[in-house]
Design a protein around this motif. Structure first.
Motif, PDB file in Angstrom:
ATOM      1  N   GLN A  50       0.812  -1.172   0.091  1.00  0.00           N
ATOM      2  CA  GLN A  50       0.129   0.062  -0.014  1.00  0.00           C
ATOM      3  C   GLN A  50       0.865   1.219  -0.008  1.00  0.00           C
ATOM      4  O   GLN A  50       0.486   2.217  -0.795  1.00  0.00           O
ATOM      5  N   ARG A  51       2.096   1.235   0.805  1.00  0.00           N
ATOM      6  CA  ARG A  51       2.991   2.420   0.770  1.00  0.00           C
ATOM      7  C   ARG A  51       3.563   2.478  -0.625  1.00  0.00           C
ATOM      8  O   ARG A  51       3.627   3.627  -1.353  1.00  0.00           O
ATOM      9  N   LEU A  52       3.776   1.514  -1.421  1.00  0.00           N
ATOM     10  CA  LEU A  52       4.345   1.582  -2.678  1.00  0.00           C
ATOM     11  C   LEU A  52       3.386   2.143  -3.602  1.00  0.00           C
ATOM     12  O   LEU A  52       3.533   3.195  -4.545  1.00  0.00           O
ATOM     13  N   VAL A  53       2.084   1.671  -3.739  1.00  0.00           N
ATOM     14  CA  VAL A  53       0.957   2.128  -4.380  1.00  0.00           C
ATOM     15  C   VAL A  53       0.773   3.538  -4.222  1.00  0.00           C
ATOM     16  O   VAL A  53       0.482   4.464  -5.101  1.00  0.00           O
ATOM     17  N   LEU A  56      13.494   9.691 -10.605  1.00  0.00           N
ATOM     18  CA  LEU A  56      12.674  10.200  -9.680  1.00  0.00           C
ATOM     19  C   LEU A  56      11.478   9.184  -8.962  1.00  0.00           C
ATOM     20  O   LEU A  56      11.451   9.313  -7.648  1.00  0.00           O
ATOM     21  N   GLY A  57      11.146   8.371  -9.910  1.00  0.00           N
ATOM     22  CA  GLY A  57      10.098   7.636  -9.454  1.00  0.00           C
ATOM     23  C   GLY A  57      10.623   6.487  -8.206  1.00  0.00           C
ATOM     24  O   GLY A  57      10.240   6.032  -7.353  1.00  0.00           O
ATOM     25  N   LEU A  58      11.845   6.009  -8.732  1.00  0.00           N
ATOM     26  CA  LEU A  58      12.626   5.075  -7.950  1.00  0.00           C
ATOM     27  C   LEU A  58      12.848   5.908  -6.446  1.00  0.00           C
ATOM     28  O   LEU A  58      12.602   5.127  -5.482  1.00  0.00           O
ATOM     29  N   ALA A  59      13.504   6.994  -6.684  1.00  0.00           N
ATOM     30  CA  ALA A  59      13.724   7.614  -5.399  1.00  0.00           C
ATOM     31  C   ALA A  59      12.519   7.919  -4.392  1.00  0.00           C
ATOM     32  O   ALA A  59      12.568   7.571  -3.164  1.00  0.00           O
ATOM     33  N   GLU A 118       1.462   9.502  -5.800  1.00  0.00           N
ATOM     34  CA  GLU A 118       1.851  10.775  -5.656  1.00  0.00           C
ATOM     35  C   GLU A 118       3.100  11.394  -6.649  1.00  0.00           C
ATOM     36  O   GLU A 118       2.984  12.506  -6.611  1.00  0.00           O
ATOM     37  N   LEU A 119       3.176  10.612  -7.483  1.00  0.00           N
ATOM     38  CA  LEU A 119       4.136  10.979  -8.597  1.00  0.00           C
ATOM     39  C   LEU A 119       3.508  11.891  -9.531  1.00  0.00           C
ATOM     40  O   LEU A 119       2.311  11.819  -9.682  1.00  0.00           O
TER      41      LEU A 119
END
Length: 174
Positions: A111-114, A158-161, A119-120
């Motif tokens: 859920q944190r990953l989603v 940016l997404g990975l960070a 939020e990106l």
């Protein structure tokens, strides 16, 4: 196939030289039971197939067919034994079931990953989802979205960070 006793055939040669063929295979492979089975298999092959005309040396031909059949059987048996031994080494349960606490923690992390992906910024999110989730190659992502390859790489960084930060994994993992 009609049997003509006046005309020597491979089948009649097999009948005449049965013991010799069995002994030939036994000497090569060391097992008389297997040798008998092989010669019987050759007999079945001859009964089911067409007669080979113009065989000058039926015994030599039968030895060759018997040897080839024995080699095939030996290889097949070896593969079967190797497979059975490999399966015997497998544990009864490949993976123990996850504990409820482990499943709960995994669900929270998911859920944190989603949330991090949601939020990106829209373009960064599109690049990240296309490449990381749908496994679209970076060049194709750039082409589909009409952006440069460098921009795709920047959005992925940016997404990975953002995902690492949301998951509490600020260190770079290999």
């Amino acid at each position: 196939m009609r049997f003509d006793p006046a005309k020597p055939t491979l089948l009649s040669a097999l009948v005449r030289h049965y013991d010799e063929l069995v002994e030939h295979i036994r000497r090569r492979f060391g097992d008389k039971g297997m040798a008998r089975d092989v010669v019987h298999d050759v007999c079945v092959q001859l009964l089911e197939g067409e007669e080979k005309p113009g065989v000058h040396s039926p015994l030599a031909m039968l030895r060759k067919i018997s040897t080839d059949t024995a080699v095939s059987r030996y290889r097949s048996d070896r593969r079967r034994v190797a497979w059975v031994e490999a399966v015997a080494e497998l544990p009864e349960v490949a993976c123990p079931g996850a504990t409820p606490a482990c499943r709960h923690e995994t669900e929270r992390e998911f859920q944190r990953l989603v949330s991090a992906i949601a939020e990106l910024p829209p373009r960064c999110q599109a690049v990240f989802v296309m490449h990381k989730i749908h496994q679209v190659p970076q060049a194709e992502v750039a082409e589909r979205l009409g952006i440069s390859l460098k921009t795709v790489e920047k959005h992925l960084r940016l997404g990975l960070a953002a995902c690492r930060q949301k998951l509490g994994r600020d260190e770079v993992q290999a």
